[in-house]
Design an enzyme around this catalytic site. Structure first.
Site, PDB file in Angstrom:
ATOM      1  N   MET A 178      38.898  30.883  25.341  1.00 53.62           N
ATOM      2  CA  MET A 178      40.279  31.361  25.569  1.00 53.62           C
ATOM      3  C   MET A 178      41.144  30.437  24.782  1.00 53.62           C
ATOM      4  O   MET A 178      42.336  29.905  25.283  1.00 53.62           O
ATOM      5  CB  MET A 178      40.447  31.361  27.059  1.00 53.62           C
ATOM      6  CG  MET A 178      39.674  32.417  27.716  1.00 53.62           C
ATOM      7  SD  MET A 178      39.897  33.949  27.057  1.00 53.62           S
ATOM      8  CE  MET A 178      41.405  34.543  28.008  1.00 53.62           C
ATOM      9  N   HIS A 201      35.478  41.270  22.313  1.00 59.71           N
ATOM     10  CA  HIS A 201      36.622  41.454  22.914  1.00 59.71           C
ATOM     11  C   HIS A 201      36.562  42.942  23.883  1.00 59.71           C
ATOM     12  O   HIS A 201      35.876  43.840  23.547  1.00 59.71           O
ATOM     13  CB  HIS A 201      37.540  41.659  21.918  1.00 59.71           C
ATOM     14  CG  HIS A 201      39.137  42.072  22.362  1.00 59.71           C
ATOM     15  ND1 HIS A 201      39.695  41.246  22.850  1.00 59.71           N
ATOM     16  CD2 HIS A 201      39.872  43.207  22.511  1.00 59.71           C
ATOM     17  CE1 HIS A 201      41.076  41.759  23.095  1.00 59.71           C
ATOM     18  NE2 HIS A 201      40.978  43.010  23.111  1.00 59.71           N
ATOM     19  N   GLY A 231      30.954  32.866  31.458  1.00 57.53           N
ATOM     20  CA  GLY A 231      29.705  32.790  30.678  1.00 57.53           C
ATOM     21  C   GLY A 231      28.810  33.920  30.734  1.00 57.53           C
ATOM     22  O   GLY A 231      27.506  33.758  30.372  1.00 57.53           O
TER      23      GLY A 231
HETATM   24  C1  GRF Z   1      34.771  38.986  28.265  1.00 54.09           C
HETATM   25  O1  GRF Z   1      35.296  40.179  28.761  1.00 54.09           O
HETATM   26  C2  GRF Z   1      34.928  39.070  26.838  1.00 54.09           C
HETATM   27  O2  GRF Z   1      34.974  40.126  26.148  1.00 54.09           O
HETATM   28  C3  GRF Z   1      36.154  38.356  26.705  1.00 54.09           C
HETATM   29  O3  GRF Z   1      36.333  37.349  27.687  1.00 54.09           O
HETATM   30  C4  GRF Z   1      35.444  37.710  28.830  1.00 54.09           C
HETATM   31  C5  GRF Z   1      34.665  36.860  29.099  1.00 54.09           C
HETATM   32  O4  GRF Z   1      33.460  37.011  29.946  1.00 54.09           O
HETATM   33  N1  GRF Z   1      36.338  38.026  25.241  1.00 54.09           N
HETATM   34  P1  GRF Z   1      32.383  36.049  30.212  1.00 54.09           P
HETATM   35  O5  GRF Z   1      32.784  34.488  30.342  1.00 54.09           O
HETATM   36  O6  GRF Z   1      31.364  36.297  28.969  1.00 54.09           O
HETATM   37  O7  GRF Z   1      31.646  36.351  31.439  1.00 54.09           O
END
Ligand code: GRF
Length: 208
Positions: A96, A115, A17
């Protein structure tokens, strides 16, 4: 002085997060045009949910494993939670799960994703390893609208990051992540205000 209208935004996440944190922090600014109305995860143990709870935000976990293979039923529950929270815009931040047309159609034009690559190159997973393997000199991140195809929707903003000699996937990922944390709030602000002003992230190269 009139107050900035704040659009209710929900965040969907599955993990640590850090992008959600960046959005939550941005929303604390009085002139930021959003407030977080819900942080939702498909993983009850996602650290991002703990972070959101600690920030005093409404959170909900809708565990996809309880729905077995019924993706529609899971997405119906997610959609209901989003609507119950009054969300008008949804930000995916490390969520995810592949979405089905059920959610992408209902939230068309109102769901954003971040992304970790300069789309349309390197959609999907392991983007940093793939960028290094391909020998690209410029890598980065993209915020785009969510459509049915994975990582395919219209691009709203990008931040570019140079690949440095000797880079590892982890080192590159860390530099890209720092740009993600600037890009996502910047793009959300521009999206909500329909602004054409340049975005402010201090990436090596920015493409709005
Ligand atoms: C990030 O690199 C985002 O771009 C991808 O998943 C990762 C999530 O990281 N979709 P976080 O949970 O926001 O730290």
């Amino acid at each position: 002085m009139s107050e900035t209208p704040k659009t209710p935004v929900a965040i969907l996440l599955s993990g640590r997060g850090s992008n959600a944190t960046a959005l939550i922090e941005a929303c604390k600014q009085p002139d930021f045009p959003a407030r977080i109305c819900l942080v939702l995860s498909n993983k009850p143990d996602a650290p991002g949910l703990d972070m959101a709870r600690a920030a005093g935000l409404e959170t909900v976990a809708i565990d996809h494993r309880l729905y077995k293979k019924d993706r529609d039923a899971h997405e119906r529950a997610v959609d209901t939670a989003l609507r119950d929270a009054g969300a008008q815009v949804v930000c995916l931040a490390g969520y995810m799960r592949l979405l089905t047309p059920f959610l992408t159609t209902r939230w068309a034009g109102k769901m954003l994703n971040i992304h970790p690559s300069l789309l349309p190159v390197f959609p999907g997973l392991h983007t940093h390893e793939r960028a290094l393997d391909a020998g690209v000199r410029i890598h980065g991140c993209t915020v785009h609208l969510v459509t049915e195809g994975m990582d395919e929707g219209p691009i709203l903003g990008q931040a570019a990051v140079p690949v440095l000699p000797g880079d590892t996937a982890d080192a590159l990922a860390a530099r890209v992540l720092r740009q993600e944390h600037q890009l996502y709030p910047d793009v959300l602000r521009r999206y909500l205000t329909k602004s054409q002003a340049p975005i402010s992230a201090d990436a090596a190269l920015l493409v709005a």
